[in-house]
Design a protein around this motif. Structure first.
Motif, PDB file in Angstrom:
ATOM      1  N   TYR A  23       0.836  -1.200   0.000  1.00  0.00           N
ATOM      2  CA  TYR A  23       0.000   0.000   0.000  1.00  0.00           C
ATOM      3  C   TYR A  23       0.877   1.257   0.000  1.00  0.00           C
ATOM      4  CZ  TYR A  23      -4.158  -2.804   1.131  1.00  0.00           C
ATOM      5  OH  TYR A  23      -5.194  -3.699   1.098  1.00  0.00           O
ATOM      6  N   PHE A  24       1.936   1.239   0.795  1.00  0.00           N
ATOM      7  CA  PHE A  24       2.869   2.370   0.808  1.00  0.00           C
ATOM      8  C   PHE A  24       3.484   2.578  -0.579  1.00  0.00           C
ATOM      9  CE2 PHE A  24       3.048   1.823   5.504  1.00  0.00           C
ATOM     10  CZ  PHE A  24       2.891   3.150   5.863  1.00  0.00           C
ATOM     11  N   ALA A  25       3.842   1.483  -1.245  1.00  0.00           N
ATOM     12  CA  ALA A  25       4.409   1.581  -2.595  1.00  0.00           C
ATOM     13  C   ALA A  25       3.391   2.187  -3.563  1.00  0.00           C
ATOM     14  CB  ALA A  25       4.842   0.201  -3.080  1.00  0.00           C
ATOM     15  N   GLY A  26       2.118   1.783  -3.429  1.00  0.00           N
ATOM     16  CA  GLY A  26       1.069   2.347  -4.279  1.00  0.00           C
ATOM     17  C   GLY A  26       0.888   3.836  -4.046  1.00  0.00           C
ATOM     18  N   MET A  27       0.950   4.267  -2.800  1.00  0.00           N
ATOM     19  CA  MET A  27       0.840   5.692  -2.494  1.00  0.00           C
ATOM     20  C   MET A  27       1.997   6.465  -3.115  1.00  0.00           C
ATOM     21  SD  MET A  27      -0.370   5.409   1.486  1.00  0.00           S
ATOM     22  CE  MET A  27      -0.058   7.146   1.798  1.00  0.00           C
ATOM     23  N   ALA A  28       3.197   5.918  -3.041  1.00  0.00           N
ATOM     24  CA  ALA A  28       4.361   6.585  -3.647  1.00  0.00           C
ATOM     25  C   ALA A  28       4.187   6.716  -5.156  1.00  0.00           C
ATOM     26  CB  ALA A  28       5.625   5.796  -3.323  1.00  0.00           C
ATOM     27  N   TYR A  29       3.609   5.697  -5.785  1.00  0.00           N
ATOM     28  CA  TYR A  29       3.384   5.706  -7.229  1.00  0.00           C
ATOM     29  C   TYR A  29       2.453   6.846  -7.630  1.00  0.00           C
ATOM     30  CZ  TYR A  29       1.399   4.157 -11.709  1.00  0.00           C
ATOM     31  OH  TYR A  29       0.942   4.106 -13.008  1.00  0.00           O
ATOM     32  N   PHE A  30       1.356   7.019  -6.900  1.00  0.00           N
ATOM     33  CA  PHE A  30       0.389   8.060  -7.262  1.00  0.00           C
ATOM     34  C   PHE A  30       0.890   9.461  -6.911  1.00  0.00           C
ATOM     35  CE2 PHE A  30      -2.473   4.459  -7.612  1.00  0.00           C
ATOM     36  CZ  PHE A  30      -3.200   4.803  -8.744  1.00  0.00           C
ATOM     37  N   VAL A  31       1.670   9.584  -5.852  1.00  0.00           N
ATOM     38  CA  VAL A  31       2.291  10.881  -5.557  1.00  0.00           C
ATOM     39  C   VAL A  31       3.252  11.252  -6.682  1.00  0.00           C
ATOM     40  CG1 VAL A  31       3.881  12.081  -4.018  1.00  0.00           C
ATOM     41  CG2 VAL A  31       2.022  10.716  -3.060  1.00  0.00           C
TER      42      VAL A  31
END
Length: 347
Positions: A244-252
């Protein structure tokens, strides 16, 4: 595969199907009229600015059909949280339909300036683009009223299923929220990805294939997220939270790139930047909520909830009354519960 057969459940499903048919008919007309006007001016060759309308249509088709599936799933599982989430989802579709008007107007104005589309196309399409959010707004109000009725109807069934322990009911409520969030995460991520791949030109091969690869990875992640929660696996849940943290970094990263990239690249994002921003922000919010709920679900492991969620469907009132749902048939093996508070409520 069972869906409760009551007037409120059928009304909720009926409003959803009605909205799907009417909205897709309006969007289909807009698409057909736009394409015919474009073909007359360009001999069948569509410039890049024209990609916004087919992309919007594809997203609306998927969005409304996916909503019908979500409604059937929520009614089948008697998931009151998912029913409420569908009302919020419908509100998001309303916002998206309103944003669509502005971006279609901008696209047509650019095409008219280049002589790539018939004059008067925007005037012809505007009434239908206005009607679409009006229909969605009306259905949102109706769905909200029906959701309130369904909440009362499902609450009693869940009360019988979970027992009167308030702590256990809160854990079950958290689980329902988490599962509903996973289903909505999928739509937001897919909506962003489709727009990015179709509307944004000149994407590098690495970035393009990375975005394409993220789709199946997301589906697998969401499946295992639900699986690990039902199995109460600490290792699996921690791994999912890291992703989930990786997904958040992707969208940021995508948001920053849309506004801080070199000037030429920023211009390429403009045809769909507003809708891409909306989807990226909504996905980030959903990911944060999902991650927090995943933490809470993990704290609830080994506290008596697992037997109640091994069977995804909640039995209806007649099944609870007239059939023998013993511990081994539905609720699993016996387990100890925490002390029951003195005050017990249905809601």
């Amino acid at each position: 595969m069972y869906m409760p057969s009551t007037k409120w459940t059928w009304s909720f499903m009926g409003v959803t199907v009605f909205q799907c048919i009417v909205s897709l008919a309006l969007e289909g007309y807009v698409f057909g009229r736009f394409q015919s006007s474009l073909d007359l001016a360009r001999g069948g060759t569509a410039p890049s600015d024209a990609l916004t309308i087919p992309t919007y249509l594809a997203l609306f088709i998927f969005g409304f059909l996916y909503e019908v599936v979500l409604v059937w799933d929520a009614l089948r599982l008697k998931n009151t949280i998912q029913v409420i989430g569908i009302c919020i989802y419908n509100l998001g579709m309303l916002i998206y339909a309103a944003v669509e008007m502005g971006q279609v107007s901008d696209a047509i104005n650019k095409l008219e300036a280049k002589g790539d589309i018939d004059e008067g196309t925007w005037i012809a399409l505007r009434p239908y683009l206005i009607a679409a959010p009006c229909v969605i707004a009306l259905c949102t109000v109706l769905l909200s009223f029906l959701a309130w009725k369904l909440y009362d109807e499902f609450a009693w069934t869940i009360y019988k299923h979970i027992s009167a322990d308030l702590r256990l009911k809160r854990r079950y409520l958290t689980y329902q929220i988490y599962i509903a969030l996973l289903k909505f995460d999928f739509f937001f991520f897919l909506g962003f990805t489709v727009q990015f791949l179709v509307v944004v030109p000149n994407t590098s091969n690495f970035e393009k294939w990375l975005t394409v690869a993220a789709l199946p990875i997301t589906v697998v992640l969401l499946f295992f997220a639900a699986f690990f929660t039902r199995r109460e696996s600490y290792a699996g849940q921690i791994a999912v939270i890291i992703l989930y943290f990786a997904g958040m970094a992707y969208f940021v990263f995508k948001l920053v790139r849309m506004y801080e990239a070199p000037e030429k690249r920023v211009e390429e994002y403009k045809p769909a930047r507003r809708s891409l921003t909306i989807f990226a922000v909504l996905t980030l919010i959903a990911l944060v909520l999902t991650m927090v709920t995943a933490f809470v679900c993990m704290r609830n492991f080994n506290k008596g909830l697992k037997p109640h969620i091994q069977k995804r469907e909640v039995p209806n009132a007649d099944e609870l009354k007239y059939t023998n749902y013993g511990p081994d048939q539905f609720n699993g093996p016996s387990h100890s519960l925490e002390p029951v508070p003195h005050r017990m409520t249905i809601d």
